[in-house]
Write a protein that holds these residues in place. Structure first.
Motif, PDB file in Angstrom:
ATOM      1  N   VAL A 143       0.843  -1.210   0.000  1.00  0.00           N
ATOM      2  CA  VAL A 143       0.000   0.000   0.000  1.00  0.00           C
ATOM      3  C   VAL A 143       0.872   1.251   0.000  1.00  0.00           C
ATOM      4  O   VAL A 143       0.629   2.201  -0.751  1.00  0.00           O
ATOM      5  CB  VAL A 143      -0.955  -0.006   1.207  1.00  0.00           C
ATOM      6  CG1 VAL A 143      -1.673   1.324   1.330  1.00  0.00           C
ATOM      7  CG2 VAL A 143      -1.948  -1.155   1.083  1.00  0.00           C
ATOM      8  N   GLY A 144       1.920   1.229   0.859  1.00  0.00           N
ATOM      9  CA  GLY A 144       2.810   2.388   0.934  1.00  0.00           C
ATOM     10  C   GLY A 144       3.406   2.738  -0.419  1.00  0.00           C
ATOM     11  O   GLY A 144       3.671   3.909  -0.710  1.00  0.00           O
ATOM     12  N   GLY A 145       3.614   1.710  -1.233  1.00  0.00           N
ATOM     13  CA  GLY A 145       4.182   1.953  -2.557  1.00  0.00           C
ATOM     14  C   GLY A 145       3.180   2.506  -3.549  1.00  0.00           C
ATOM     15  O   GLY A 145       3.567   3.013  -4.610  1.00  0.00           O
ATOM     16  N   LEU A 146       1.912   2.433  -3.230  1.00  0.00           N
ATOM     17  CA  LEU A 146       0.878   2.901  -4.170  1.00  0.00           C
ATOM     18  C   LEU A 146       0.500   4.361  -3.962  1.00  0.00           C
ATOM     19  O   LEU A 146      -0.056   4.988  -4.857  1.00  0.00           O
ATOM     20  CB  LEU A 146      -0.393   2.042  -4.031  1.00  0.00           C
ATOM     21  CG  LEU A 146      -0.287   0.554  -4.376  1.00  0.00           C
ATOM     22  CD1 LEU A 146      -1.598  -0.149  -4.048  1.00  0.00           C
ATOM     23  CD2 LEU A 146       0.053   0.371  -5.857  1.00  0.00           C
ATOM     24  N   VAL A 147       0.782   4.884  -2.774  1.00  0.00           N
ATOM     25  CA  VAL A 147       0.279   6.222  -2.433  1.00  0.00           C
ATOM     26  C   VAL A 147       1.378   7.194  -2.054  1.00  0.00           C
ATOM     27  O   VAL A 147       2.486   6.794  -1.745  1.00  0.00           O
ATOM     28  CB  VAL A 147      -0.721   6.142  -1.255  1.00  0.00           C
ATOM     29  CG1 VAL A 147      -1.888   5.217  -1.597  1.00  0.00           C
ATOM     30  CG2 VAL A 147      -0.024   5.695   0.018  1.00  0.00           C
ATOM     31  N   GLU A 148       1.046   8.469  -2.099  1.00  0.00           N
ATOM     32  CA  GLU A 148       1.911   9.516  -1.570  1.00  0.00           C
ATOM     33  C   GLU A 148       1.222  10.176  -0.396  1.00  0.00           C
ATOM     34  O   GLU A 148       1.149  11.415  -0.299  1.00  0.00           O
ATOM     35  CB  GLU A 148       2.236  10.530  -2.671  1.00  0.00           C
ATOM     36  CG  GLU A 148       3.000   9.891  -3.814  1.00  0.00           C
ATOM     37  CD  GLU A 148       3.853  10.909  -4.540  1.00  0.00           C
ATOM     38  OE1 GLU A 148       3.994  12.048  -4.058  1.00  0.00           O
ATOM     39  OE2 GLU A 148       4.380  10.545  -5.605  1.00  0.00           O
ATOM     40  N   ARG A 149       0.700   9.376   0.472  1.00  0.00           N
ATOM     41  CA  ARG A 149       0.001   9.843   1.652  1.00  0.00           C
ATOM     42  C   ARG A 149       0.570   9.109   2.869  1.00  0.00           C
ATOM     43  O   ARG A 149       1.182   8.043   2.710  1.00  0.00           O
ATOM     44  CB  ARG A 149      -1.506   9.527   1.541  1.00  0.00           C
ATOM     45  CG  ARG A 149      -2.228  10.301   0.451  1.00  0.00           C
ATOM     46  CD  ARG A 149      -2.240  11.789   0.755  1.00  0.00           C
ATOM     47  NE  ARG A 149      -2.921  12.542  -0.299  1.00  0.00           N
ATOM     48  CZ  ARG A 149      -2.481  13.725  -0.738  1.00  0.00           C
ATOM     49  NH1 ARG A 149      -1.383  14.276  -0.249  1.00  0.00           N
ATOM     50  NH2 ARG A 149      -3.142  14.367  -1.672  1.00  0.00           N
ATOM     51  N   ALA A 178       9.035   0.506   2.123  1.00  0.00           N
ATOM     52  CA  ALA A 178       8.196   1.604   1.640  1.00  0.00           C
ATOM     53  C   ALA A 178       8.392   2.837   2.513  1.00  0.00           C
ATOM     54  O   ALA A 178       8.436   2.733   3.732  1.00  0.00           O
ATOM     55  CB  ALA A 178       6.723   1.181   1.650  1.00  0.00           C
ATOM     56  N   SER A 179       8.515   3.997   1.912  1.00  0.00           N
ATOM     57  CA  SER A 179       8.719   5.231   2.671  1.00  0.00           C
ATOM     58  C   SER A 179       7.365   5.818   3.089  1.00  0.00           C
ATOM     59  O   SER A 179       6.338   5.531   2.495  1.00  0.00           O
ATOM     60  CB  SER A 179       9.444   6.271   1.817  1.00  0.00           C
ATOM     61  OG  SER A 179      10.573   5.703   1.224  1.00  0.00           O
ATOM     62  N   GLY A 180       7.409   6.651   4.110  1.00  0.00           N
ATOM     63  CA  GLY A 180       6.213   7.381   4.498  1.00  0.00           C
ATOM     64  C   GLY A 180       5.301   6.601   5.411  1.00  0.00           C
ATOM     65  O   GLY A 180       4.135   6.942   5.593  1.00  0.00           O
TER      66      GLY A 180
ATOM     67  N   ARG B   2      11.306   4.884  -7.341  1.00  0.00           N
ATOM     68  CA  ARG B   2      10.926   5.265  -5.998  1.00  0.00           C
ATOM     69  C   ARG B   2       9.705   6.155  -6.096  1.00  0.00           C
ATOM     70  O   ARG B   2       9.594   6.993  -6.997  1.00  0.00           O
ATOM     71  CB  ARG B   2      12.066   6.058  -5.355  1.00  0.00           C
ATOM     72  CG  ARG B   2      12.463   5.559  -3.971  1.00  0.00           C
ATOM     73  CD  ARG B   2      13.352   6.582  -3.347  1.00  0.00           C
ATOM     74  NE  ARG B   2      14.590   5.988  -2.824  1.00  0.00           N
ATOM     75  CZ  ARG B   2      14.739   5.717  -1.528  1.00  0.00           C
ATOM     76  NH1 ARG B   2      13.772   5.911  -0.677  1.00  0.00           N
ATOM     77  NH2 ARG B   2      15.881   5.244  -1.100  1.00  0.00           N
ATOM     78  N   GLN B   3       8.799   6.042  -5.152  1.00  0.00           N
ATOM     79  CA  GLN B   3       7.563   6.822  -5.172  1.00  0.00           C
ATOM     80  C   GLN B   3       7.801   8.247  -4.664  1.00  0.00           C
ATOM     81  O   GLN B   3       8.625   8.471  -3.804  1.00  0.00           O
ATOM     82  CB  GLN B   3       6.493   6.150  -4.316  1.00  0.00           C
ATOM     83  CG  GLN B   3       7.043   5.231  -3.254  1.00  0.00           C
ATOM     84  CD  GLN B   3       6.444   5.401  -1.871  1.00  0.00           C
ATOM     85  OE1 GLN B   3       7.060   5.080  -0.888  1.00  0.00           O
ATOM     86  NE2 GLN B   3       5.223   5.927  -1.811  1.00  0.00           N
ATOM     87  N   GLY B   4       7.057   9.184  -5.174  1.00  0.00           N
ATOM     88  CA  GLY B   4       7.021  10.532  -4.617  1.00  0.00           C
ATOM     89  C   GLY B   4       8.252  11.368  -4.824  1.00  0.00           C
ATOM     90  O   GLY B   4       8.324  12.134  -5.776  1.00  0.00           O
TER      91      GLY B   4
END
Ligand SMILES: Nc1ncnc2c1ncn2[C@@H]1O[C@H](COP(=O)(O)O)[C@@H](O)[C@H]1O
Ligand SMILES: Nc1ncnc2c1ncn2[C@@H]1O[C@H](COP(=O)(O)O)[C@@H](O)[C@H]1O
Ligand SMILES: Nc1ncnc2c1ncn2[C@@H]1O[C@H](COP(=O)(O)O)[C@@H](O)[C@H]1O
Ligand SMILES: Nc1ncnc2c1ncn2[C@@H]1O[C@H](COP(=O)(O)O)[C@@H](O)[C@H]1O
Ligand SMILES: [Mg+2]
Ligand SMILES: [Mg+2]
Ligand SMILES: [Mg+2]
Ligand SMILES: [Mg+2]
Ligand SMILES: [Mg+2]
Ligand SMILES: [Mg+2]
Ligand SMILES: [Mg+2]
Ligand SMILES: [Mg+2]
Lengths: 214, 214, 214, 214, 214, 214, 214, 214
Positions: A143-149, A178-180, B2-4
């Protein structure tokens, strides 16, 4: 003085003789109260004392009264397996209680990735995501990889053997690539929802009071 | 991909021959790049190849270019001890790189509570708080109790013996009695800052695209 | 021969048929006896056999007779949460039984630091401080920073998930950044009180018998 | 600000450029300073800067100046094995620095119980006992059984395999069957001495300022 | 006697004086040999002694001679991150050495699920899948959900903090919700490849020698 | 959509009201269903609802319908002790359910090596071997050394003390010196059988669809 | 074929329907049988079936028949606390069953060293010593230091908190500074006695059959 | 004073300036000395000081003088892998030093059971067996099942990943299903040999001094 949403009682290990009076006091002061981790037997007793109360058997949450706030945006609660629902619902009901608009997305574990990806658009539109998973705890990484939230991961105690009653998914989520993403305690749906609500409250209040920079 | 914020390289355990070309490619595509966990020796070499780069010895971060975004509000980075600064600065520089306005508050460990409380007003005005602590990891609990804002706790590897290279403060932060707090991996200043930036980005973008509710 | 305060029985896992006779023997010899870790059901039986006995439901301590000693100064028992009271009261009653003057300060967890600091003067006047905390076990660090007196920290089994039945606050207290603090076993209110009493006994007896120095 | 004895610097992981200036400032303010966990190489450099300093290779402590206080009574430091001396001496020198009268009793491990018991009289005359042990950490239990004084146990990192770098004696000491004993972190001779000094300070000051009882 | 593929030497911790002669003996007997876990320095020496040898710096494998077998089908080796390549290549080269047809698919971590899914068709066509992942070790669960073939998961030592040098992904993989998956030791690319080759050998030999059923 | 053998329900912690309807749906769709980890009491209820069902008390598996597939070759299930049978039978029945030809070899623990070796010929003729062992988990290593076939090891929760509820044999099997062996979760007979069936399915389907090589 | 003393059944987790028949068979073959880890309720049933049987409530051992062997010398069983007796008696009864002459020495914990030392002469005269201890497990180290005979240490599950259900004394005994000592599993009185009997059997048989030396 | 065989020095972590003088003193008193855990560099220095000394590079043992005792019977030292030899030789040389007749049987790991069984007769003729194994530590279970003699198991630090530096084989050996076996610390060849010698000494002295039975 307790911070923020003071009308919450942690019911685990507390006797009814103990919970009843605190509920009364909090209803007097705030017009409402929420009790978490309350088993069905205790709930029955309290429903006798507080007929206006409502009890949810899955989340084990009892409430009197309604949320005052109503934040915009959306807190999405995702759960990997059906056995994790008791945690997901603790998160969902708590977030609603605190004023969040909640969207549930359940039974979307990573071993059947297509089911999850079918909701991809909705997922990317969420404001904050609470991701609940037992077993190996892999869902938050995807999930973390799908969003920028912001993503808040909740490991659950559902699993056996090498799962170590939740310590394994907790450590795995901590180690996520995953970041964030950040993590709360095992089964702590309440804590995840509380932080999500803090974020939605910040969004709702905005950041007008600019403080002088260091 | 990488995302974002795609222009970040995790430098740990990567050779210069490996990092150099990726940096080049990212600068070409984005006009900027950030490398984390880069030791001084490797940094020296890369400063030879990229003279416009800047290297910070404490956070071990190397950057080329500047942030494009500039979120309002304030991300406050608190650190318990002076030995935790390498983590705190990883968080602070990353947050700045991603567009946050950062306020540092260091050496405010709980064993000298007055120093922390001297900044109480400023603390309560912050939008998001990153709290860095080694040893027993108690600072986030105290800070979490002072604010109604999201708190991201970062355990550090600073300590010895029963501290278990950071596992002890990690577990302690997980078990915190303060609500609204979540935790990232040991020494993961980058991850905490990334989540803080996700929150500030959400605040900055607002929640106008209302999604239909379930 | 047992040391010091020999009239104490550890009740856990002992049958009434076992405890009764030892109690009788100790009352004969010392005119008094204390039984710790005694559940309510067993206590009821023993109150039948020893009508002069008194039983405390929270600490689960049963006593016959009164302390002979009465040390000056004050042992302060602090507890972070209301769920930790069973340990705090084991400490408080044991300390009183051994002759200490005890002051209780409960529900002063670090997530609501103002409640604790409201008692700052009293805290600094105590002779010895027993600090009881479950969850992340942060209270002793804050208290340790406020005083120049010995602090004995007691981790409790109250918490869940990453709390590891008390191992987490135990390790956290061990890793504390506050000086002058030591730690006893999980839930071991008795042990903390015993050491506090040893200290008050030393204070009361003084250090006149100077031994030749090495 | 460090509490109580503010002139102590924890040298581990600090650079000379960092320690030197703090030393200077503390000497200015207090006329003295103590640096712990300082390796021989760094010490050499600092002896160049502060010619009046003294360095002890075993405890790795560097001092400038002398203790002002001189408590009566006696702090006894016992050590099980000769490999534990670096911890025992950290305790002994710290206690002396803080004003305690220290008696050393080394190489009295429990596998040769006669050596320990040869000093039985002296042991029972001590005011406070710091008991240092690696391996299985059994010495504090035996000593605790011989005295009616506070015993502070210090597990050490000396051992191998199942010893887990000190976690094993730490847990063993926690589980001790001797009453009146508490434990500090692995190798934390400083912390044990600090608490011992807090006790001797209390003895020396007495308990005249009677606080009103709850 | 090593079973099956006897011409493999585990090089870790063995001296050149030890490895050299065994290599010679195995080349004499089998015309070939493979040495795993051999660092570059030792490899250089051995290349001097055996000029026909080939050394691969990533997998740290040295070989003399070529595989005799050539199984049909395909063993796919997937790796989550570029830092895991040393393990993935140990698996890939070992499988090739044992006669497997190997397909590599690297840098397909779950935080960028699209990259992985881009190869979906190829993945489902593989005969056996070796899935290498460090950090939280989530990749095998996703891959296991995509295929109806045996999946062998290999946790790696790449990660930090809560990752516990690979114990975390090992336990996570064990707890996976995907069926048909088993796990080998941390960094044990060799072991995974060995089992994959056992499977391909079985496929190649078929199951004609029907044993009488119980 | 679930992969492969979709007609399996994991019964642990599920209520009859939950299991019944899913069973009905799966029977409708597939003409058969298998429920694992079902205790005797729940099974009784379900046998009332589905009279054609069969329940096995040792494996705690309930089935409706029969396998459609019938793979050649042989899956051998070995068990070290009689207390491990509940796991061995979960493996055996699952493998049969999925179409495998199963041979059981029980009570062949390594402390009586002759019993095991008496079956040596049969063991070497098996296609795939599932080796179930509690206590120290040594059996898979010995079996792995006897065969050139894939070995899937299953640690069990049978043991006490240092056995750590199965963590010890799990780690021991991971560390095995036998090649060609992989491991599944504690007590996970189902998972081992599932992988064995994946292997037999591959053997049965063959590897004709050659994919283009990288 | 089982080794040595084949007439022993491990009763834990076995049903009466299972134990009864095995007992019958073993009595037929050997004229005697011993069942360990048998709770009182099951014992009652079996005493109905085998009226000649004897059951001991503390050790939870049931026996039919008598030992045939009678070794000279003496196996001494020491126990630290009265709560450890169930383990000590398992050891004592097993050793007697196997033909050893057993001497019991109970309640001789190290916190009251004088009680232990009062038996010093007897202790040094024993042939083999089984030392049973829970809590911190210190007794074997002291005993090991008093004798020049084999010492077998048995950690017990008696303790709480940091005691980790016996893991702590197990690791502590492993790390003991006394030579000539080895350790068996937590609560494994049977295993310690079995080894003691192996030693006494060797003594009794002597070492006449000299094997040619390598 | 060390008990029994007092002329042994544990060399680990001791400086030459420390070891030299003790060696001198012990040679004076006993005419011999043994130093264990001595690295080659230190050994070289000591060989300069004591030209009559002998140093063994594998076991890292240095000796001056010869054993006085010569027990009959045979201590067999078995080792699973060639990497475990440093521990096996520590055991073998120590046992010889103490007067035992030692037979070595190396490279007999359980994954190649035939090699072990080829020595079956010799194995059953041994008086005491020291079984050294790293990795999963399975060898002692198999050996224990072959003999009716005391087996002392020694886990080694040889392995990686799930092997946890020896903790895994240690726990596995503890959980062994073979009777008559006990365990010493990781790599503690010395301790195993010491206990074996205690047993051989008992055999040699016999049990004539019958002590009065309780
Ligand atoms: N389910 C829950 N999990 C964790 N913390 C909770 C939960 N429910 C309530 N809390 C916290 O516990 C506080 C109330 O604790 P208490 O005073 O013990 O009832 C609330 O203010 C919350 O911060
Ligand atoms: N609650 C307690 N926790 C730990 N130790 C205790 C406790 N109560 C009593 N003890 C200790 O246990 C001893 C009595 O143990 P016992 O002879 O088993 O009854 C006392 O002298 C104390 O040292
Ligand atoms: N005994 C078992 N152990 C582990 N996994 C199982 C077991 N039985 C079934 N499963 C898995 O659990 C899935 C069903 O889970 P559920 O949807 O919760 O009933 C099946 O498709 C299997 O992959
Ligand atoms: N209390 C005990 N603890 C450990 N092992 C035991 C115990 N009692 C019996 N055993 C062992 O278990 C074997 C019998 O196991 P079983 O065949 O399962 O009854 C005996 O031969 C002993 O080796
Ligand atoms: Mg993201
Ligand atoms: Mg807050
Ligand atoms: Mg203080
Ligand atoms: Mg005492
Ligand atoms: Mg699959
Ligand atoms: Mg094999
Ligand atoms: Mg001895
Ligand atoms: Mg045997």
């Amino acid at each position: 003085k307790r911070q923020g949403f003071p009308e919450v009682i942690y019911g685990e290990g507390k006797a009814i003789e103990h919970i009843g009076p605190i509920m009364g006091k909090l209803i007097d002061r705030h017009g409402k109260v929420m009790v978490t981790r309350l088993d069905a037997e205790k709930a029955e007793h309290l429903l006798g004392l507080f007929p206006e109360a409502e009890y949810d058997r899955i989340s084990r949450i009892l409430t009197v009264g309604k949320p005052e706030l109503a934040f915009g945006g959306q807190v999405m609660v995702l759960a990997a397996g059906t056995s994790d629902l008791f945690v997901a619902e603790e998160a969902a009901l708590t977030a609603e209680w605190m004023g969040c608009n909640v969207r549930r997305l359940y039974d979307v574990g990573v071993a059947g990735i297509d089911r999850l990806l079918a909701y991809r658009d909705e997922i990317t539109r969420a404001s904050v995501l609470i991701v609940v998973a037992g077993m190996e705890g892999a869902l938050p990484s995807v999930v973390g990889g799908l969003v920028e939230r912001p993503v808040i991961a909740v490991p659950t105690s559902i699993g056996y053997g090498a799962h170590l009653e939740g310590i394994t998914p907790l450590l795995a989520m901590m180690s996520s690539c995953a970041s964030g993403m950040s993590v709360v305690n095992i089964d702590n749906g309440f804590g995840a929802a509380y932080q999500a609500a803090m974020i939605m409250k910040l969004v709702s209040e905005g950041v007008h009071h600019e403080s002088p920079i260091s």
